[in-house]
Design a protein around this motif. Structure first.
Motif, PDB file in Angstrom:
ATOM      1  N   GLN A  73       6.306  13.278  -5.047  1.00  0.00           N
ATOM      2  CA  GLN A  73       4.689  12.218  -5.830  1.00  0.00           C
ATOM      3  C   GLN A  73       4.083  12.838  -6.479  1.00  0.00           C
ATOM      4  OE1 GLN A  73       3.589   9.346  -2.116  1.00  0.00           O
ATOM      5  NE2 GLN A  73       2.983  11.495  -1.330  1.00  0.00           N
ATOM      6  N   VAL A  95       1.310  12.314  -8.846  1.00  0.00           N
ATOM      7  CA  VAL A  95      -0.006  11.402  -9.713  1.00  0.00           C
ATOM      8  C   VAL A  95      -0.584  12.143 -10.989  1.00  0.00           C
ATOM      9  CG1 VAL A  95      -2.789  11.540  -8.428  1.00  0.00           C
ATOM     10  CG2 VAL A  95      -0.408  11.994  -7.422  1.00  0.00           C
ATOM     11  N   TYR A 104       2.595   7.658  -9.727  1.00  0.00           N
ATOM     12  CA  TYR A 104       1.342   7.215  -9.070  1.00  0.00           C
ATOM     13  C   TYR A 104       0.065   7.552 -10.031  1.00  0.00           C
ATOM     14  CZ  TYR A 104       3.075   6.355  -4.089  1.00  0.00           C
ATOM     15  OH  TYR A 104       3.505   5.494  -3.820  1.00  0.00           O
ATOM     16  N   GLY A 157       5.552   3.344  -7.697  1.00  0.00           N
ATOM     17  CA  GLY A 157       4.442   3.646  -8.060  1.00  0.00           C
ATOM     18  C   GLY A 157       3.875   2.935  -8.494  1.00  0.00           C
ATOM     19  N   GLN A 158       2.667   2.664  -8.868  1.00  0.00           N
ATOM     20  CA  GLN A 158       1.689   2.281  -9.028  1.00  0.00           C
ATOM     21  C   GLN A 158       0.606   2.376  -9.784  1.00  0.00           C
ATOM     22  OE1 GLN A 158       0.602   0.281  -4.693  1.00  0.00           O
ATOM     23  NE2 GLN A 158      -1.527  -0.117  -6.069  1.00  0.00           N
ATOM     24  N   LEU A 184      -5.243   5.494  -2.765  1.00  0.00           N
ATOM     25  CA  LEU A 184      -4.774   5.752  -3.364  1.00  0.00           C
ATOM     26  C   LEU A 184      -4.090   6.941  -1.944  1.00  0.00           C
ATOM     27  CD1 LEU A 184      -2.828   7.803  -4.969  1.00  0.00           C
ATOM     28  CD2 LEU A 184      -3.862   9.650  -5.915  1.00  0.00           C
TER      29      LEU A 184
END
Length: 518
Positions: free
Chosen positions: A110, A112, A153, A183-184, A204
């Protein structure tokens, strides 16, 4: 799964943010506040997670390599300097290098990305990078999609109105699209302040860093457990309208089976199963990190004195050499087993099979498995010297048949030489000769290799002319007959080139005497 936090330290992050009734903040201070909240949550609920911290402007730097020490990560947030312009592409290239060096290309990760939404200026800006994306060589490709399973993210230190006014949101959305939609983008709701930043990072955490708690059941025995890392929803590709399948929070053990029978099955993912100890009031004990070491030790001592089904199950599976089959959902199973990290340390693990009634073909349908006591006789034998598995399939598999394969020229050469060797030993090897000849004929017809049949026919005719005077008369007849049949098959006509048709030995006046000798 590992996490890489990518922090923007360009000059645009030093822009001031006016907060009423307090000192003046910069956007990087808001970002540091949000990341501190994230690290504190992970230290309590995701303390097994590995996290790295990368900072970037026009270049990138690895501030903290992958670690579980969240104090080090929080200290690094307060020691960041300010640099020059924003270059998102260099940061993404840095993420690729760091993850691949540490974890390779198979471990999900992941990412960020914390930025203010500024795209940079000139060469190296996100606008320039995306505009030249299709004009690059393979060695200089844009780093998205990442060369490993990932979710991106993007945490924007700006509200939606600000991003839309500068068309930054459109370019950031393209980053998500380039990462295969995984993702976002998160933006601040309302004015820029500490409370709204906390709310954004809370979203998140709810999406990606909420621990998965479940209840493990086996008959009347139960245990509260945490499954780590959190199981991801699985989408079945074969379904017309695919719906993500999510595992139940009630994990029920439906049976046990020997490790030798389960073998090494294909799995979707593997997870640690950690017990959650509860005291009499129902509060969690011994889960998380306390600030005081004495409090942590006392909590662990209390948790160690409370009986837990997980400990019983783990020890039993380890001693008996078995695995537990667990029901994850409708027609979805997994297995619990003990896996040793070292000679002295082992963990209770859970692997997820693919959804379906028959995830492991050699076990058959899961619904048809039952206890040994239901069988008329022990399927493992009185002395435990046999096993009912693997189940033999009803239909013979194509890969289980003796199929002729000519991947290399040497394979074809070997088959032709085998026919010629038997041809020189006729009539003693008549049956073997025709068996090998028909095998080659069928393979040539299946591949459309008709020239091979004509070539082998020419070889047989040549062998017929080279027979010594002492050779049996039947040998010449059989070679001439076989060569003639191969030439007819090489024409491709339906009458002589039927796949199921075999060349049979020619009956001669010498066949009877040769058969008697055989």
């Amino acid at each position: 799964m590992p996490t890489v936090v990518v922090m923007d330290v360009s000059l645009s992050m030093t822009r001031p943010v006016s907060i009423e009734g307090s000192e003046e903040y910069q956007r990087k201070h808001l970002a540091a506040h949000g990341l501190t909240m994230l690290f504190e949550h992970m230290a309590t609920n995701y303390k097994l997670e590995f996290t790295a911290l990368v900072v970037f402007s026009s270049l990138w730097e690895l501030m903290v390599p992958f670690t579980r020490d969240y104090n080090t990560l929080q200290e690094a947030l307060s020691n960041m300097d300010d640099y020059d312009k924003t270059c998102l592409e260099s940061a993404l290239v840095g993420v690729c290098n760091i993850v691949q060096q540490e974890w390779g290309g198979a471990i999900p990760c992941q990412v960020v990305l914390v930025t203010d939404g500024c795209l940079g200026i000139g060469r190296g800006s996100l606008r320039h990078s995306l505009a030249t994306q299709n004009q690059r060589s393979e060695s200089n490709r844009f780093p998205l999609p990442f060369p490993f399973p990932s979710k991106l993210y993007i945490m924007c230190m700006a509200n939606l109105e600000e991003l839309q006014s500068t068309d930054s949101l459109e370019y950031l959305e393209r980053l998500i699209d380039l990462n295969n939609g995984e993702g976002q983008i998160f933006t601040i709701d309302g004015p820029l302040c500490l409370k709204n930043v906390q709310s954004m990072f809370g979203k998140l955490i709810d999406l990606a860093y909420t621990p998965f708690h479940a209840v493990l059941k086996c008959g009347h025995l139960t245990a509260d457990v945490q499954v780590f890392p959190r199981p991801e929803p699985f989408v079945v590709d074969e379904e017309i309208d695919p719906i993500p399948k999510v595992i139940n929070t009630d994990l029920e053990i439906v049976g046990f089976i020997d490790i030798a029978d389960i073998s090494s099955p294909p799995v979707l993912s593997r997870h640690l199963v950690l017990p959650i100890a509860l005291n009499k009031e129902g509060d969690e004990v011994g889960t998380g990190i306390t600030d005081d070491n004495e409090d942590e030790n006392s909590a662990n001592q209390i948790a160690g004195k409370i009986p837990n089904f997980c400990v019983l199950l783990h020890g039993s599976l380890k001693v008996e050499g078995m695995v537990a089959i667990v029901q994850l959902g409708p027609e979805w199973h997994g297995m619990l087993y003990s896996q040793a990290d070292s000679k002295k340390k082992s963990n209770l693990m859970m692997s997820l099979f693919e959804p379906g009634p028959e995830p492991l073909p050699w076990l058959g349908k899961m619904a048809q498995l039952g206890p040994i006591s239901d069988a008329k006789e022990n399927p493992y034998g009185e002395d435990d010297n046999k096993s009912p598995f693997p189940l033999q399939p009803k239909n013979k598999r194509s890969y289980a048949q003796n199929v002729t394969v000519w991947i290399k020229p040497s394979g074809l050469q070997t088959d032709v030489q085998k026919i010629l060797r038997n041809a020189r030993k006729l009539p003693e090897k008549t049956q073997t000769f025709y068996k090998e000849l028909n095998r080659l004929r069928k393979a040539a017809l299946a591949f459309g290799f008709l020239d091979l049949l004509k070539g082998v026919a020419d070889m047989l005719e040549r062998e017929c002319t080279l027979l010594p005077e002492t050779a049996h008369p039947d040998a010449a007849f059989q070679l001439t007959h076989a060569a003639q049949q191969l030439k007819l098959a090489s024409t491709g006509t339906c009458e002589y080139a039927a796949y199921d048709q075999n060349i049979t030995p020619l009956h001669t006046d010498f066949s009877g005497s040769s058969t008697e000798r055989m």
